[in-house]
Design an enzyme around this catalytic site. Structure first.
Site, PDB file in Angstrom:
ATOM      1  CG  ASP A   1      65.403  41.942  64.099  1.00  0.00           C
ATOM      2  OD1 ASP A   1      65.757  43.126  63.997  1.00  0.00           O
ATOM      3  OD2 ASP A   1      65.811  41.186  64.999  1.00  0.00           O
TER       4      ASP A   1
ATOM      5  CG  HIS B   1      65.413  41.242  69.821  1.00  0.00           C
ATOM      6  ND1 HIS B   1      64.532  40.898  68.815  1.00  0.00           N
ATOM      7  CD2 HIS B   1      66.461  41.828  69.205  1.00  0.00           C
ATOM      8  CE1 HIS B   1      65.031  41.257  67.646  1.00  0.00           C
ATOM      9  NE2 HIS B   1      66.208  41.824  67.862  1.00  0.00           N
TER      10      HIS B   1
ATOM     11  CG  HIS C   1      64.057  45.843  67.390  1.00  0.00           C
ATOM     12  ND1 HIS C   1      64.999  46.020  68.382  1.00  0.00           N
ATOM     13  CD2 HIS C   1      64.645  45.058  66.452  1.00  0.00           C
ATOM     14  CE1 HIS C   1      66.104  45.379  68.060  1.00  0.00           C
ATOM     15  NE2 HIS C   1      65.925  44.776  66.894  1.00  0.00           N
TER      16      HIS C   1
ATOM     17  NE  ARG D   1      75.957  41.894  73.222  1.00  0.00           N
ATOM     18  CZ  ARG D   1      75.246  41.987  72.111  1.00  0.00           C
ATOM     19  NH1 ARG D   1      75.094  43.157  71.531  1.00  0.00           N
ATOM     20  NH2 ARG D   1      74.679  40.939  71.577  1.00  0.00           N
TER      21      ARG D   1
END
Length: 185
Positions: free
Chosen positions: A58, A113, A56, A123
Site C-alpha cells: 500500500d 500482502h 501488493h 468476509r
C-alpha cells in the site's frame, strides 16, 4: 489510533518531533480514506485458493485494518512464500505503507500482502488508509540519516507523484523502485 501508533514509532526511532508522521494524517489536506470491503463466499472453490485482491503493497503511510472472524489476508515472506493472517475480530492489523518505508529510510518495511476468497463464509473488512496531503514531500527524515553522509535510499517525491505512479502501474508492481537511489558499489 493510527496517529498514536505513528507517534510510538517515532519515539522508538528516537525522533525528537514525536508527531512527525501523525501530523501528516491530522492535516486538513490529508489524503486519508476509509474503505469497507465485502468478499462474498465462493462455494465453487472447494479448498482451492482464489485471489480476492491481488498481491501488493500500500502506498500510504499506515493502514489500520479490522475484519470480522473470517480468514483471507496473507502476507508475503522473503523468498515468496505466503502465510495467512489469523482471523481475529478482536484485533486491529497495522500495515506499514510505502511512504513510511521511505520516511524511515527503510527501517520499517512496507508489507506485501493479498486477500484470498473464502469458500464458505463472506468476509467484511474495514480499512483506514492514512495518507499525507497531495503536495507533501516524501523523503527519508534527516534525523534518520547518518550525520554528514547522505545515505538516503530514496529520492524525494511528492505524495501526488507517487500516487500517480501507483495508478499507472499494475497492482503487483514494486513502485518504490522508481524512487530508489542508485548506489555506486
Amino acid at each position: 489510533m493510527a496517529c498514536d501508533i505513528l507517534e510510538m514509532l517515532a519515539d522508538g526511532l528516537l525522533i525528537q518531533q514525536k508527531n512527525v508522521f501523525s501530523e501528516l494524517l491530522m492535516d486538513n489536506q490529508s489524503d486519508s480514506i476509509f474503505r469497507l470491503n465485502h468478499y462474498p463466499p465462493c462455494p465453487e472453490l472447494h479448498g482451492n485458493n482464489l485471489i480476492g485482491f491481488g498481491e501488493h503493497t500500500d502506498p500510504q503511510i499506515i493502514l489500520v485494518l479490522r475484519s470480522h472472524n473470517t480468514s483471507g489476508p496473507e502476507i508475503s515472506l522473503t523468498g515468496g512464500s505466503w502465510i495467512p493472517v489469523p482471523a481475529d475480530q478482536e484485533s486491529f492489523f497495522i500495515n506499514v505503507g510505502d511512504s513510511l518505508q521511505v520516511m524511515t529510510n527503510g527501517r520499517f518495511k512496507s508489507v506485501r500482502h493479498r486477500v484470498l476468497a473464502n469458500s464458505y463464509k463472506s468476509r467484511v473488512s474495514m480499512i483506514y488508509f492514512g495518507g499525507p496531503p497531495l503536495s507533501e514531500k516524501i523523503a527519508p527524515l534527516p534525523s534518520l540519516l547518518k550525520e554528514g553522509n547522505d545515505n538516503s535510499l530514496y529520492k524525494e517525491f511528492t505524495w501526488f507523484e507517487y500516487k500517480r505512479s501507483v495508478h499507472k502501474s499494475r497492482l503487483s508492481d514494486n513502485n518504490l523502485c522508481l524512487f530508489e537511489k542508485i548506489t555506486a558499489s
